[in-house]
Design an enzyme around this catalytic site. Structure first.
Site, PDB file in Angstrom:
ATOM      1  N   GLN A 183      -7.888  14.336   4.200  1.00 47.17           N
ATOM      2  CA  GLN A 183      -7.280  13.537   3.133  1.00 47.17           C
ATOM      3  C   GLN A 183      -8.214  13.435   1.927  1.00 47.17           C
ATOM      4  OE1 GLN A 183      -6.522   9.041   3.443  1.00 47.17           O
ATOM      5  NE2 GLN A 183      -4.480   9.946   3.389  1.00 47.17           N
TER       6      GLN A 183
ATOM      7  N   ARG B 230      -0.922   9.414  -0.582  1.00 52.09           N
ATOM      8  CA  ARG B 230      -2.177   9.820  -1.221  1.00 52.09           C
ATOM      9  C   ARG B 230      -2.213  11.306  -1.571  1.00 52.09           C
ATOM     10  NH1 ARG B 230      -6.299   6.228   2.534  1.00 52.09           N
ATOM     11  NH2 ARG B 230      -5.808   4.282   1.481  1.00 52.09           N
TER      12      ARG B 230
ATOM     13  N   ARG C 265      -2.579  10.439   6.290  1.00 49.00           N
ATOM     14  CA  ARG C 265      -2.656   9.050   6.779  1.00 49.00           C
ATOM     15  C   ARG C 265      -2.217   8.086   5.690  1.00 49.00           C
ATOM     16  NH1 ARG C 265      -6.456   4.746   6.409  1.00 49.00           N
ATOM     17  NH2 ARG C 265      -7.874   6.032   5.189  1.00 49.00           N
TER      18      ARG C 265
ATOM     19  N   HIS D 203     -11.887  11.835   1.817  1.00 47.74           N
ATOM     20  CA  HIS D 203     -11.856  10.461   2.300  1.00 47.74           C
ATOM     21  C   HIS D 203     -11.709  10.323   3.809  1.00 47.74           C
ATOM     22  CE1 HIS D 203     -11.215   6.187   1.930  1.00 47.74           C
ATOM     23  NE2 HIS D 203     -10.009   6.242   2.467  1.00 47.74           N
TER      24      HIS D 203
ATOM     25  N   LEU E 233     -15.286   5.144  -3.359  1.00 50.32           N
ATOM     26  CA  LEU E 233     -13.861   4.834  -3.351  1.00 50.32           C
ATOM     27  C   LEU E 233     -13.461   3.733  -4.320  1.00 50.32           C
ATOM     28  CD1 LEU E 233     -11.386   5.809  -1.643  1.00 50.32           C
ATOM     29  CD2 LEU E 233     -11.477   3.558  -0.591  1.00 50.32           C
TER      30      LEU E 233
ATOM     31  N   GLU F 159      -7.042   1.635  -2.925  1.00 51.01           N
ATOM     32  CA  GLU F 159      -5.612   1.706  -3.257  1.00 51.01           C
ATOM     33  C   GLU F 159      -5.059   0.318  -3.583  1.00 51.01           C
ATOM     34  OE1 GLU F 159      -3.810   4.430  -0.571  1.00 51.01           O
ATOM     35  OE2 GLU F 159      -1.856   3.481  -0.724  1.00 51.01           O
TER      36      GLU F 159
ATOM     37  N   HIS G 237      -8.528  11.319  -1.127  1.00 55.44           N
ATOM     38  CA  HIS G 237      -8.006  10.071  -1.697  1.00 55.44           C
ATOM     39  C   HIS G 237      -7.917  10.251  -3.208  1.00 55.44           C
ATOM     40  CE1 HIS G 237      -7.734   5.859  -2.796  1.00 55.44           C
ATOM     41  NE2 HIS G 237      -7.634   5.517  -1.528  1.00 55.44           N
TER      42      HIS G 237
ATOM     43  N   PHE H 168       0.864  -1.186   0.000  1.00 55.31           N
ATOM     44  CA  PHE H 168       0.000   0.000   0.000  1.00 55.31           C
ATOM     45  C   PHE H 168       0.896   1.230   0.000  1.00 55.31           C
ATOM     46  CE2 PHE H 168      -4.599   0.906   1.129  1.00 55.31           C
ATOM     47  CZ  PHE H 168      -5.115  -0.150   0.413  1.00 55.31           C
TER      48      PHE H 168
HETATM   49  C1  LIG Z   1     -14.592   3.121   1.116  1.00 57.95           C
HETATM   50  C2  LIG Z   1     -13.572   3.199   2.201  1.00 57.95           C
HETATM   51  C3  LIG Z   1     -12.569   2.261   2.281  1.00 57.95           C
HETATM   52  C4  LIG Z   1     -11.625   2.303   3.302  1.00 57.95           C
HETATM   53  N1  LIG Z   1     -10.658   1.358   3.348  1.00 57.95           N
HETATM   54  C5  LIG Z   1      -9.763   1.381   4.363  1.00 57.95           C
HETATM   55  C6  LIG Z   1      -8.762   0.358   4.462  1.00 57.95           C
HETATM   56  O1  LIG Z   1      -8.708  -0.557   3.650  1.00 57.95           O
HETATM   57  N2  LIG Z   1      -7.895   0.425   5.481  1.00 57.95           N
HETATM   58  C7  LIG Z   1      -7.924   1.403   6.415  1.00 57.95           C
HETATM   59  O2  LIG Z   1      -7.108   1.386   7.316  1.00 57.95           O
HETATM   60  N3  LIG Z   1      -8.879   2.382   6.342  1.00 57.95           N
HETATM   61  C8  LIG Z   1      -9.785   2.386   5.353  1.00 57.95           C
HETATM   62  N4  LIG Z   1     -10.741   3.364   5.292  1.00 57.95           N
HETATM   63  C9  LIG Z   1     -10.870   4.292   6.414  1.00 57.95           C
HETATM   64  C10 LIG Z   1     -11.575   3.590   7.566  1.00 57.95           C
HETATM   65  O3  LIG Z   1     -12.568   2.732   7.064  1.00 57.95           O
HETATM   66  C11 LIG Z   1     -12.230   4.559   8.548  1.00 57.95           C
HETATM   67  O4  LIG Z   1     -11.333   5.556   8.894  1.00 57.95           O
HETATM   68  C12 LIG Z   1     -12.650   3.818   9.803  1.00 57.95           C
HETATM   69  O5  LIG Z   1     -13.452   2.717   9.469  1.00 57.95           O
HETATM   70  C13 LIG Z   1     -13.383   4.696  10.800  1.00 57.95           C
HETATM   71  O6  LIG Z   1     -13.772   3.863  11.872  1.00 57.95           O
HETATM   72  P1  LIG Z   1     -14.359   4.448  13.210  1.00 57.95           P
HETATM   73  O7  LIG Z   1     -14.569   3.289  14.131  1.00 57.95           O
HETATM   74  O8  LIG Z   1     -13.542   5.568  13.683  1.00 57.95           O
HETATM   75  O9  LIG Z   1     -15.777   5.061  12.793  1.00 57.95           O
HETATM   76  P2  LIG Z   1     -16.957   4.502  11.875  1.00 57.95           P
HETATM   77  O10 LIG Z   1     -16.729   3.141  11.360  1.00 57.95           O
HETATM   78  O11 LIG Z   1     -17.244   5.592  10.916  1.00 57.95           O
HETATM   79  O12 LIG Z   1     -18.161   4.385  12.897  1.00 57.95           O
HETATM   80  C14 LIG Z   1     -18.749   5.536  13.453  1.00 57.95           C
HETATM   81  C15 LIG Z   1     -19.860   5.096  14.360  1.00 57.95           C
HETATM   82  O13 LIG Z   1     -20.331   6.219  15.087  1.00 57.95           O
HETATM   83  C16 LIG Z   1     -21.748   6.266  15.041  1.00 57.95           C
HETATM   84  N5  LIG Z   1     -22.166   7.660  15.220  1.00 57.95           N
HETATM   85  C17 LIG Z   1     -21.757   8.745  14.523  1.00 57.95           C
HETATM   86  N6  LIG Z   1     -22.350   9.847  15.017  1.00 57.95           N
HETATM   87  C18 LIG Z   1     -23.142   9.441  16.030  1.00 57.95           C
HETATM   88  C19 LIG Z   1     -24.038  10.113  16.914  1.00 57.95           C
HETATM   89  N7  LIG Z   1     -24.232  11.437  16.870  1.00 57.95           N
HETATM   90  N8  LIG Z   1     -24.711   9.378  17.819  1.00 57.95           N
HETATM   91  C20 LIG Z   1     -24.561   8.030  17.895  1.00 57.95           C
HETATM   92  N9  LIG Z   1     -23.721   7.353  17.083  1.00 57.95           N
HETATM   93  C21 LIG Z   1     -23.031   8.057  16.172  1.00 57.95           C
HETATM   94  C22 LIG Z   1     -22.081   5.677  13.696  1.00 57.95           C
HETATM   95  O14 LIG Z   1     -23.408   5.251  13.646  1.00 57.95           O
HETATM   96  C23 LIG Z   1     -21.067   4.532  13.637  1.00 57.95           C
HETATM   97  O15 LIG Z   1     -21.565   3.439  14.335  1.00 57.95           O
HETATM   98  C24 LIG Z   1     -11.679   3.341   4.255  1.00 57.95           C
HETATM   99  C25 LIG Z   1     -12.681   4.298   4.171  1.00 57.95           C
HETATM  100  C26 LIG Z   1     -13.612   4.243   3.143  1.00 57.95           C
HETATM  101  C27 LIG Z   1     -14.638   5.300   3.034  1.00 57.95           C
END
Ligand SMILES: Cc1cc2nc3c(=O)[nH]c(=O)nc-3n(C[C@H](O)[C@H](O)[C@H](O)COP(=O)(O)OP(=O)(O)OC[C@H]3O[C@@H](n4cnc5c(N)ncnc54)[C@H](O)[C@@H]3O)c2cc1C
Length: 608
Positions: free
Chosen positions: A234, A309, A415, A380, A250, A253, A236, A121
């Site tokens: 970021q 990126r 990142r 992203h 998306l 990568e 992407h 990556f």
């Molecule tokens: C298409 C895509 C592919 C990706 N691929 C990768 C990858 O291969 N590798 C990598 O390292 N990263 C990747 N990323 C980045 C990564 O997926 C995210 O940064 C990461 O999943 C975020 O996780 P999190 O647990 O912080 O939040 P999230 O998974 O976004 O979860 C947020 C949670 O908070 C809850 N929430 C939000 N606001 C509130 C509120 N006001 N009240 C109650 N609940 C709330 C939501 O309902 C959800 O449950 C990718 C991102 C995208 C968009």
């Protein structure tokens, strides 16, 4: 106390993505009572969309990898404004967190000798991303959920938290509503972990799911937490750009990790035209060597498509601006070409990139095993967010913790791909552990009824205006749409002071309009109401991004200033901190980055 239904917990986790689930598991393992709240159904958090993998120096594909190389790659990628303590902990602890996930039942692609397979990556020196095809996030969420439900965690799905509750300086719970029926609830807790993910929905073109409205960052900010380096967003390099209905989605990568190349309309691999000085020694100048790297030849250097990126996104913009772009304003990403190298290329692509194959087949009627994709940058990831202590993940507000994308520090100015999923595991665990500790060491705080009445009044105001306006007032969607256009145009990939000052002015006017929007109907199943509530958060994170971006008068990582194109050593030594002033305005200040210990400096030196 107010007579709304009240749930009592030791630790309340807001968000059920990778970070929230991992935090809840850890807190629960410490034998405290844990509640988990999320906006969507369990299993639907944005993490489920993660594709490429999670970065950890397991050394399964290249045994030269270790925490020092990972640490040094993360710091270089973040252009040295990272929280070095978080980068150190992340690099050291990620392998154990991945093995733990494996022990909890996660399925991974395997090497021939049965170890977890790792892929290349951008910005990672060695193949480092543990993955399962291009559906790694789904597997992570499935595993954490399966494990978590046996821990006795109470889950409240489809709830939105609208405010944190405080007793003096300390956080003592949260107030929200269930999205189905619109009923308010109180969550009384000794410690709160915010794990609400990203804020990409502040922009028109984004890969983020509908949940990415920056709620947690704003909840924390309003409760007195400091925000760190909000300017670092970021973009992407590869999002879908055609058809318009899927713009921003998306294109992982991993396509480039598996040998995909970027070409302009003349068929030229333009990434070879501009290789940054600090990556020259690690980047191939010969396409043949670049291909060998993607096939895990240890003696080959990475192709320039796998540079960081921020750089790849800017190179794409350069081609488009110079008139060398694709028909719909992007460039071409070609994985089909590998048929020149592999006899079974079509099958190989479908096996390695199944989601990408289906995504393009179903949404763009394009077979990626035969034709190149059209791609362009998409908003992203937020590197900035809630400022936390690197070890404990506690913010400057006692009892308030944050982990995952809404927390800041680890990634600095940019990142590296794969470093988010491992961030969720490493710091989700730490947040859960230290929140449980805080809960054990502190008694239950007192809930202030006035805070609840205030939050309730604010949440319901749009209905009152709807009833009075007779249908003539703006709805939330018009304002949201204009906000996303404004951020895209004025605070996007290429930034300038005059445009950002205009953006601030525009944001002020949109905030005034947001204060007058109306919502019609009633509280049950009312998406207009949900949007009206999200809108306030989007406006605050947009202001935070813009103010921090004006303050950082240099270009670094995801933050590119047309009027200050180079890096500036002065800004290389500071973080930009935002805090709410007592009068409600946003305070912006620079703060020196703490001196890195000699042994970590030594690691960076060794890895140069
Ligand atoms: C298409 C895509 C592919 C990706 N691929 C990768 C990858 O291969 N590798 C990598 O390292 N990263 C990747 N990323 C980045 C990564 O997926 C995210 O940064 C990461 O999943 C975020 O996780 P999190 O647990 O912080 O939040 P999230 O998974 O976004 O979860 C947020 C949670 O908070 C809850 N929430 C939000 N606001 C509130 C509120 N006001 N009240 C109650 N609940 C709330 C939501 O309902 C959800 O449950 C990718 C991102 C995208 C968009």
């Amino acid at each position: 106390m107010s007579n709304y239904e009240t749930y009592e917990y030791d630790v309340l986790v807001i968000g059920a993505g990778g970070a929230g689930l991992r935090a809840a598991i850890e807190a629960s393992a410490a034998a405290v009572k844990v509640g988990l709240v999320c906006k969507s159904l369990l299993g639907k958090a944005h993490t489920v969309m993660a594709e490429g993998g999670m970065a950890a120096s397991l050394g399964n594909v290249d045994d030269r990898d270790n925490w020092k190389v990972h640490f040094s790659d993360t710091m270089r990628g973040g252009q040295y404004v990272n929280n070095w303590r978080m980068a150190e902990l992340h690099a050291k602890e990620a392998p154990a967190r991945v093995h733990e996930l494996e022990a909890w039942g996660a399925v991974f692609d395997r090497t021939k000798d049965g170890k977890i397979l790792q892929r290349n990556f951008g910005g990672h020196k060695y193949p480092r991303l543990a993955h399962v095809g291009d559906r790694t996030g789904l597997e992570m969420i499935r595993t954490l959920q399966d494990h978590g439900i046996h821990q006795g965690i109470s889950v409240h799905m489809e709830y939105t938290i609208v405010t944190l509750l405080k007793d003096g300086e300390r956080v003592v719970g949260a107030f929200g509503y269930d999205r189905e029926r619109g009923r308010f609830k109180i969550f009384h807790a000794k410690a709160v972990v915010i794990a609400t993910g990203g804020l990409g929905r502040a922009y028109k073109i984004t890969s983020n799911s509908w949940e990415g409205t920056g709620d947690g960052v704003v909840l924390a900010y309003r409760a007195g937490a400091e925000l760190l380096d909000m300017e670092f967003v970021q973009f992407h390099p590869t999002g879908m750009i055609w058809p318009p209905s899927v713009q921003g989605l998306l294109v992982t990568e991993s396509v480039r990790g598996e040998g995909g190349v970027l070409r302009n309309k003349d068929g030229k691999r333009f990434m070879y035209d501009d290789i940054p000085e600090n990556y020259k020694s690690q980047t191939s100048t010969d396409p043949e060597e670049g291909w060998r790297y993607t096939q895990n030849d240890k003696n080959a250097k990475r192709p320039p498509e796998l540079l960081t990126r921020d750089h790849v996104a800017r190179c794409i913009m350069r081609e488009v601006k110079a008139g060398r772009g694709s028909p719909h304003g992007g460039v071409f990403l070609d994985i089909a070409w590998i048929k020149e190298k592999l006899p079974n290329a079509a099958e190989h692509i479908k096996k390695k990139l199944p989601s990408m194959y289906h995504q393009f087949m179903q949404l763009a009627n394009l077979d990626i095993t035969k034709e190149p994709m059209e791609v362009g940058p998409t908003t992203h990831y937020a590197m900035g967010g809630i400022r936390v202590n690197g070890d404990t993940q506690m913010s400057n507000v006692p009892g308030l913790f944050a982990a995952g994308e809404c927390a800041a520090g680890l990634h600095g100015a940019n990142r590296l791909g794969g470093n988010s999923l491992s961030d969720l595991l490493v710091f989700g665990k730490r947040a859960g552990e230290f929140a449980a500790k805080f809960a054990k060491e502190n008694s239950v705080g007192k809930i202030n009824d006035a805070e609840i009445e205030d939050a309730e009044r604010h949440a319901l105001e749009p209905f009152e205006r709807g009833a009075k306006s007779g249908g003539s007032a703006d709805g939330p969607y018009q304002v949201q749409h204009e906000l996303q256009n404004l951020m895209q145009e004025l605070v996007g990939i290429v930034r300038r002071e005059d445009e950002m000052v205009r953006a601030l002015d525009g944001l002020g006017k949109l905030s005034e309009r947001a204060g007058q929007i109306a919502v019609y109907g009633h509280r049950e199943y009312n998406p207009g109401w949900h949007t009206a509530i999200d809108l306030k958060n989007l406006l605050t994170v947009s202001e935070a991004i813009t103010r921090a971006a004006i303050e950082r008068k240099e270009s670094r990582g995801g933050h590119f200033r047309e009027d200050f194109q180079g890096k500036d050593a002065v800004f290389g030594k500071v973080n930009i901190i935002l805090k709410k002033n007592p009068d409600g305005t946003m305070n912006v200040r620079r703060e020196p980055i703490p001196e890195m210990p000699a042994e970590l400096k030594q690691v960076i030196e060794e890895m140069k």
